[in-house]
Design an enzyme around this catalytic site. Structure first.
Site: not given
Ligand code: GTP
Ligand code: SPV
Ligand code: MN
Length: 589
Positions: A199-201, A370, A403, A255, A498, A208, A252-253, A279, A250, A71, A500, A372, A228
């Site tokens: 690009y996606g976003g 990034n 983070r 998914t 897991g 978004k 930060c975990g 998301d 984004s 983005r 968490n 995807r 979000h």
């Molecule tokens: P967007 O799609 O951009 O909105 O991202 P998201 O918030 O869905 O993040 P996603 O779950 O894809 O995680 C992003 C990164 O954080 C990855 O590299 C994961 O491996 C890392 N991550 C996710 N959960 C954890 C966790 O509990 N601990 C650590 N250390 N890293 C994590």
């Molecule tokens: C984010 O960046 O928070 C995403 C990917 O989920 S995007 O669709 O590019 O915004």
């Molecule tokens: Mn997102």
């Protein structure tokens, strides 16, 4: 052939087509035959590469331009009539100026190309809380991705009928000229114009652009919220499911948390986690006075690097068919894909995300950080039975998180809704590769909405506070988590992923009044004994106590950053939040 008689749609499409001047116009009906035809065309031009049909049935690889991989926040604009309505956290452009400026770029941009007219629904088609959109694009990649991420096809027009209530999206890759790349939102016109990106976003306009930036504005006017947030259900051994929505910035975990697999000792007891969304959440007050959340999307646009059999097996399983991979490594030996953190065996006969021959020993990354996957939600082994329920799921808790290497403890609970809104408003997180710019810099990202709020952030906070007033004692409890505290060597202390669930269990226990907590300057922090660390190899209670600690000196430093941030809002800062900040300052004395 047009797919609708809706005059508002037809008039607008005519107008846009006259502007972008494509050679051909194709209406997307959503049929498999039409999609297959488009895939063939995109394969013939190299836009997508078909992957190994045995190992990855129905999967494709796409590479964006190397300068177009995330983005672009500095080129994203909220074009409200009044500058003030975009607020201090958004870029603003006058709508007339934006239409004129982008109109020149769009003029003839689709000459020699085909314009695809995509009807799509955010939320199950025809549900009262769902909303329609139409995107015009010159990219087959966009059509195919929208086919996974949304409910797409002619049924959307049937549900729309004669109504004018749809979001108008215009997208052209144009020439991918970075100097003329714009992602413009016109909240007062239900309109999005995106040009010079692929690009996606920036280009999947249902995501978004609509489901957060336009929808957050609609939500303020109509009394609901677009956030979000992931949505998950935790099922306990008695079969009761509690739903939690969580906002993390984004990459930060979200998914990962949304589809986590419980640790063994929890699985043995019968705990399950169900994914409703990863998301975006559309949230409103239901007939019972509680908050109900819907995931308006139909797929996952997830971060590939770091996704593996151990960290997120459900995400990996979701990508094993019908998935589009973007900017990952192409393994030429068996025509599959790879990314950093998938396994310890990078392919040696491979092409990197830029399209160059790649040697894993070179030290360069094969997949873009990034990169995807676009995977159908239905593929997810733990998809919730409520996924298609347009009414949504009732929320027990709302969780914010970011983070932070230091400062924020593993988890804490806000004192009440207003304090919880404050906690969300002061969120800060290290930047990631999901947007262009520096990575790892701490910035304020309130409610993980900094790049996604379609109006004045001060009004957005006010809206949160008003929602709380309407909810009264039916409001979900609000928490904050941080999986990312590091030790002196920079390693993550908390095992995360897991595990968490151990923190979610405490959160649910708090909501049910089952456990006590320590009151600190920032809110309620767990007693270490109340977080189950059984079965966590090599993780000690000392370490747990360490990451639960609230360091007053660090928080005192934090105050300066919060004050500086709040100062931008002037008299638009809700007085409730100013008061919360005073309380925090006093608590830290
Ligand atoms: P967007 O799609 O951009 O909105 O991202 P998201 O918030 O869905 O993040 P996603 O779950 O894809 O995680 C992003 C990164 O954080 C990855 O590299 C994961 O491996 C890392 N991550 C996710 N959960 C954890 C966790 O509990 N601990 C650590 N250390 N890293 C994590
Ligand atoms: C984010 O960046 O928070 C995403 C990917 O989920 S995007 O669709 O590019 O915004
Ligand atoms: Mn997102």
């Amino acid at each position: 052939m047009t797919l609708t008689k809706n005059k508002h749609v037809l008039t607008w499409v005519d107008e846009m087509i006259a502007l972008v001047k494509p050679d051909e116009v194709v209406w997307i009906d959503g049929s498999e035959e039409q999609l297959e035809e488009l895939r063939k065309q995109a394969m013939s031009t190299g836009e997508i590469i078909k992957l190994n049909e045995e190992k990855l049935p129905g999967c494709y690889l796409h590479r964006t331009d190397p300068n177009d991989v995330a983005r672009v926040e500095h080129r994203t604009f909220i074009c409200s009539r009044k500058e003030e309505d975009a607020g201090p956290t958004n870029n603003w452009m006058d709508p007339q100026e934006a239409y004129t400026k982008l109109g020149k770029i769009f003029d003839g941009a689709m000459k020699g190309r085909t314009a695809y007219i995509i009807p799509y629904s955010m939320g199950p088609i025809g549900s009262p809380f769902s909303k329609a959109g139409v995107e015009i694009t010159d990219s087959i990649y966009v059509v195919l991705n929208m086919g996974i991420m949304t409910r797409m096809g002619k049924e959307v027009f049937e549900a729309l009928g004669d109504s004018n209530d749809f979001v108008r999206g215009l997208h052209s890759k144009a020439t991918l000229d970075e100097e003329n790349k714009y992602i413009c939102h016109f909240p007062e016109d239900n309109t999005i114009w995106s040009v010079n990106s692929g690009y996606g976003g920036n280009v999947l306009l249902g995501k978004k652009c609509f489901a957060l930036r336009i929808a957050s504005y609609q939500g303020k006017n109509e009394g609901w919220m677009a956030e979000h947030m992931l949505i998950l259900g935790v099922e306990n051994p008695q079969g009761e499911v509690k739903y939690i929505a969580a906002a993390f910035p984004s990459a930060c975990g979200k998914t990962n948390l949304a589809m986590l697999i419980p640790p063994e000792i929890y699985r043995e007891k019968g705990y399950k986690v169900w994914c409703v969304g990863d998301d975006i959440a559309w949230i409103r007050i239901g007939p019972d006075g509680r908050l109900w959340a819907v995931n308006p999307e139909n797929g996952f646009f997830g971060v590939a690097p770091g996704t593996n059999e151990k960290s997120n097996p459900n995400a990996l399983a979701s990508t094993r068919q019908g998935t589009i991979f973007t900017n990952v490594v192409h393994n030429l030996d068996d025509n599959t894909v790879w990314w950093e953190g998938l396994d310890k065996n990078p392919p040696t006969n491979a092409i990197d995300w830029k399209g160059d021959k790649w040697d894993p020993a070179s030290g360069t990354k094969g997949a873009h950080p990034n990169s995807r996957f676009t995977a159908p939600a239905k593929n997810c082994p733990c998809i919730s039975s409520e996924f298609d329920n347009g009414k949504g799921v009732p929320l027990t808790a709302i969780v914010f998180g970011g983070r932070r290497a230091k400062t924020a403890p593993l988890v804490y609970q806000s004192r009440d809704w207003e304090n919880g809104v404050f906690v969300g408003s002061i969120m800060a997180s290290e930047t990631t590769a999901a947007a262009t710019g520096a990575v790892g810099v701490v910035r304020r990202d309130p409610m993980a909405m900094l790049p996604f709020c379609g109006y004045h952030m001060g009004d957005y906070w006010k809206h949160w506070i008003e929602m709380g007033e309407k909810l009264g004692d039916k409001a979900p409890k609000i928490f904050n988590v941080n999986w990312f505290r590091t030790d002196d060597e920079g390693h993550f202390i908390w095992p995360g992923f897991g595990d968490n669930l151990r923190v979610l269990e405490w959160i649910i226990n708090r909501c049910e009044g089952k456990v006590d907590a320590k009151e600190t300057a920032i809110g309620y922090v767990p007693n270490a004994d109340d977080i189950n660390i059984e079965g966590l190899d090599g993780f000690t209670k000392d370490q747990l106590e360490g990451i639960l600690e609230v360091d007053k000196d660090l928080w005192k430093n934090e105050i300066a950053g919060i004050e500086e941030f709040y100062a931008k809002f002037g008299d638009k800062l809700p007085k409730e939040l100013a008061k919360e900040l005073d309380t925090l300052k006093n608590n830290l004395k």
